[in-house]
Design an enzyme around this catalytic site. Structure first.
Site, mmCIF file in Angstrom:
data_model
loop_
_atom_site.group_PDB
_atom_site.id
_atom_site.type_symbol
_atom_site.label_atom_id
_atom_site.label_comp_id
_atom_site.label_asym_id
_atom_site.label_seq_id
_atom_site.Cartn_x
_atom_site.Cartn_y
_atom_site.Cartn_z
ATOM 1 N N SER A 233 -49.593 44.683 36.131
ATOM 2 C CA SER A 233 -50.576 43.624 36.278
ATOM 3 C C SER A 233 -51.905 44.211 36.788
ATOM 4 O O SER A 233 -52.476 45.077 36.142
ATOM 5 C CB SER A 233 -50.022 42.549 37.217
ATOM 6 O OG SER A 233 -50.780 41.382 37.148
ATOM 7 N N ASP A 455 -46.652 36.360 28.244
ATOM 8 C CA ASP A 455 -47.061 36.617 29.627
ATOM 9 C C ASP A 455 -48.071 35.564 30.078
ATOM 10 O O ASP A 455 -49.129 35.421 29.466
ATOM 11 C CB ASP A 455 -47.668 38.020 29.733
ATOM 12 C CG ASP A 455 -47.770 38.501 31.170
ATOM 13 O OD1 ASP A 455 -48.200 37.718 32.037
ATOM 14 O OD2 ASP A 455 -47.424 39.660 31.431
ATOM 15 N N HIS A 483 -43.994 37.541 33.258
ATOM 16 C CA HIS A 483 -45.087 38.432 33.634
ATOM 17 C C HIS A 483 -44.531 39.822 33.896
ATOM 18 O O HIS A 483 -43.852 40.064 34.893
ATOM 19 C CB HIS A 483 -45.785 37.889 34.877
ATOM 20 C CG HIS A 483 -46.995 38.691 35.271
ATOM 21 N ND1 HIS A 483 -47.919 39.155 34.368
ATOM 22 C CD2 HIS A 483 -47.431 39.106 36.492
ATOM 23 C CE1 HIS A 483 -48.865 39.815 35.010
ATOM 24 N NE2 HIS A 483 -48.590 39.801 36.296
#
Length: 516
Positions: A233, A455, A483
C-alpha cells in the site's frame, strides 16, 4: 469527513476479526493496552549514528493490549538518524526497528525490509504479529521492519488525548447543512492545532522523502550491499521514492497494492472513493448469494437497510457502553471491513445487530481502524497518517476546491464520498512539498509491482501507472478482492512473489493470478 488510508489486512488482524464474529459481546472486551513505551535501552556503545542497537523486544502491541511474552528469535532496536537531512547539525531522531533472523534452510540472502502501509502503520507491531505469514521468506532472509519517523516509537505524532481523538474520529463523514459543515471544520482545525502543540518539533520532518533517506541508513547499518524490500500500500510509494533516489542500491523490490504518487488530492479521493464503492457492492453481492445475508434479501434491499441505519445514526447515535456510535464511526467501520474478504461475514453480522440497536460490532471495527484501545488510548495511526500525507503534498485546497471534490465524490459514492485528505491538509500547520511525487527508478534492478482488480484502497489502475513511472517495474495482476495480494492467501501470488524474492525470478510481462 471520512479519510480512507491503505493498510493491508494482516493474517493476525483478519483472524481476530473472524474469531470475534462468533460473539459480538467480546467486541468491547480486552486487557488494558496501548501503553506507550520504548524498546529496551541499548548499550552506550551501540548508540552512535549508523549502528543499530539490538536488544530484546519489551513493548510489542497487539489488538487489545500489550503482548506479554516475546516471539522466538525476535529482537528490537533503534537507529539514530538526522532529524533534518538538509541540516544534520539540527539534531537527531531515533528510528525503531524489529528483526527476525533467518532460520534456514538455504543460504542467507540478506535482510528483507518491510513497510506495511498507512502511511503511519507500525512496522514493529505489524511484523511481530504477522512474521509467521512470511515463514518461507524467513528461511533465507532476516525479516526487518520499522516504525517510520512520526510513527509510534519513532517520535510518533500525537494530536491531543482521548477526548480530542474521540471527537475527531467521530465526526460525520458528510455534513448535511452549513451548521454541520462549520462544526466539522472546527473539529478538524482543533485537531491540527493539537498536532502542532503536541508534536510541532517533528512535524516539518515527517514525510516520505526523509523516510526513504532513513531506509538508506538502515541498509548500510544492516550491512546489505543492496536493499531488499517489500512495500504494501503506502509502502509502495515509500519504496518507489527510495528506488528513485538510490536506483543502484535496489535489490529485490516487491511493491504490493501500489499507489500512484502523481495524483492530485482530488484525483486520489475520487479514485479511492470508487474503489471502496466497488468493494462495498462486491460485499453486498457476496452477502446475498446464498440467501443467508442478515442485512437484506437482495443487494438493493441490503443497501437500503444500511442507508436507513446510517441516516438514523446521523440523527441519533447509538449508545455503546459509555460512548456513541456516530454515522461517521459507522462509515469508518464499514470501510475497515472492506479491506479483506475474510471480514465480510463479520461486517454482515455487525451491521445487522446495529440495525437492531446494538452497535458493539461496528464500534469494534471502527476502533480497529482508528487504533483506539479498550482503555481509550490511541495508537499514532490517525495522527501520523495526516502528518505524513500533508507533508507529502504542497496542495492546500481552499473551501471551494474542497466542496467541488466532495460533490464529485458523492456522485461516485453517497456512502464513501467526501473531500478526502484535503480537509485536513488545508488546516495543517506546516508546509508540504511535491518532491515525493517524482518517481523514476531508471537504472535499478527490475521491480515487481502487483495490483489487485478488487482492491478498495488502491484501485487497480494505480498499478500500471506506478509501473510506468518506475521505468523498471514489472506488473503482475491479481484478480481478486481485498487490499493487498501477498496476504490474500492466493497460491499463485505467493509462488510468483516468493520466486522473485527468494530466487530472483522476475515475472514475465502480463503475469496474472490466479492462473487461468
Amino acid at each position: 469527513m471520512h479519510v480512507m488510508r491503505g493498510i493491508p489486512a494482516t493474517a493476525a488482524t483478519a483472524a481476530l476479526s473472524m474469531a470475534l464474529a462468533a460473539t459480538l459481546a467480546a467486541c468491547g472486551a480486552g486487557e488494558d493496552g496501548g501503553r506507550e513505551g520504548g524498546t529496551a535501552a541499548p548499550s552506550a556503545a551501540a548508540t552512535t549514528p549508523g549502528a543499530i542497537a539490538w536488544a530484546p523486544c519489551t513493548d510489542i502491541k497487539r489488538p487489545g493490549g500489550q503482548r506479554a511474552t516475546p516471539e522466538p528469535g525476535e529482537e528490537c532496536g533503534k537507529l539514530t538518524v538526522p532529524l533534518d537531512y538538509a541540516d544534520p547539525a539540527a539534531g537527531t531522531i531515533d528510528i525503531a526497528l524489529i528483526r527476525f533472523k533467518a532460520t534456514g534452510p538455504g543460504e542467507r540472502i540478506g535482510s528483507l525490509l518491510f513497510n506495511f502501509g498507512g502511511p503511519g502503520a507500525s512496522g514493529v507491531d505489524t511484523l511481530a504479529q504477522a512474521a509467521k505469514a512470511f515463514g518461507a521468506l524467513r528461511t533465507r532472509y532476516d525479516l526487518v521492519s520499522f516504525d517510520p519517523r512520526g510513527v509510534e516509537r519513532s517520535s510518533g505524532v500525537r494530536c491531543g488525548g482521548t477526548a480530542e481523538m474521540d471527537e475527531y474520529t467521530s465526526v460525520d463523514s458528510v455534513p448535511e447543512d452549513a451548521a454541520e459543515r462549520a462544526e466539522i471544520e472546527k473539529v478538524v482545525e482543533g485537531f491540527a492545532d493539537a498536532c502542532e502543540q503536541t508534536s510541532g518539533k517533528v512535524l516539518p520532518y515527517i514525510g516520505t522523502v526523509n523516510a526513504a533517506e532513513d531506509m538508506e541508513r538502515m541498509r548500510a547499518a544492516l550491512g546489505d550491499a543492496k536493499l531488499n524490500y517489500v512495500g504494501m500500500s503506502y509502502g509502495t510509494h515509500l519504496g518507489a521514492v527510495y528506488a528513485t533516489r538510490y536506483p543502484k542500491n535496489v535489490g529485490r523490490f516487491l511493491l504490493d497494492a501500489p499507489m500512484d504518487p502523481s495524483l492530485s488530492m482530488r484525483e486520489h479521493t475520487l479514485a479511492q472513493t470508487a474503489g471502496f464503492q466497488q468493494a462495498y457492492e462486491s460485499f453486498l453481492k457476496d452477502c446475498v448469494k446464498d440467501g443467508q445475508c442478515k442485512i437484506g434479501a437482495d443487494a438493493d434491499a441490503a443497501d437500503g437497510n444500511v442507508t436507513a441505519m446510517l441516516e438514523k445514526l446521523d440523527d441519533k447515535p447509538l449508545a455503546v457502553g459509555g460512548r456513541e456510535l456516530t454515522q461517521g464511526l459507522a462509515v469508518t467501520a464499514i470501510a475497515s471491513a472492506l479491506y479483506s474478504e475474510q471480514t465480510w461475514p463479520f461486517l454482515d453480522q455487525a451491521l445487522s445487530t446495529a440495525m437492531r440497536g446494538d452497535g458493539q460490532g461496528l464500534m469494534f471495527l471502527a476502533d480497529t481502524y482508528t487504533g483506539r484501545e479498550p482503555d481509550g488510548s490511541y495508537s499514532t495511526i490517525m495522527s501520523s497518517f495526516p502528518a505524513i500525507s500533508c507533508v507529502d503534498t504542497a496542495e492546500r485546497p481552499d473551501e471551494a476546491e474542497l466542496l467541488k471534490t466532495e460533490k464529485e465524490a458523492l456522485k461516485v459514492s453517497p456512502l464513501f464520498g467526501s473531500a478526502g485528505m484535503g480537509s485536513v491538509c488545508s488546516s495543517w500547520p506546516v508546509a508540504g512539498s511535491d518532491e515525493s511525487k517524482k518517481i523514476d527508478a531508471s537504472g535499478s534492478a527490475p521491480i515487481m509491482v502487483i495490483a489487485g482488480t478488487g482492491d478498495p484502497a488502491t484501485p487497480y489502475e494505480w498499478g500500471p501507472k506506478l509501473t510506468e513511472q518506475l521505468g523498471t517495474g514489472v506488473l503482475v495482476t491479481y484478480k481478486g478482492e481485498g487490499h493487498g495480494a501477498y496476504m490474500s492467501g492466493d497460491e499463485c501470488v505467493k509462488q510468483v512473489a516468493d520466486g522473485y524474492l527468494l530466487d530472483g525470478e522476475v515475472p514475465a510481462e502480463g503475469t496474472t493470478c490466479p492462473k487461468e
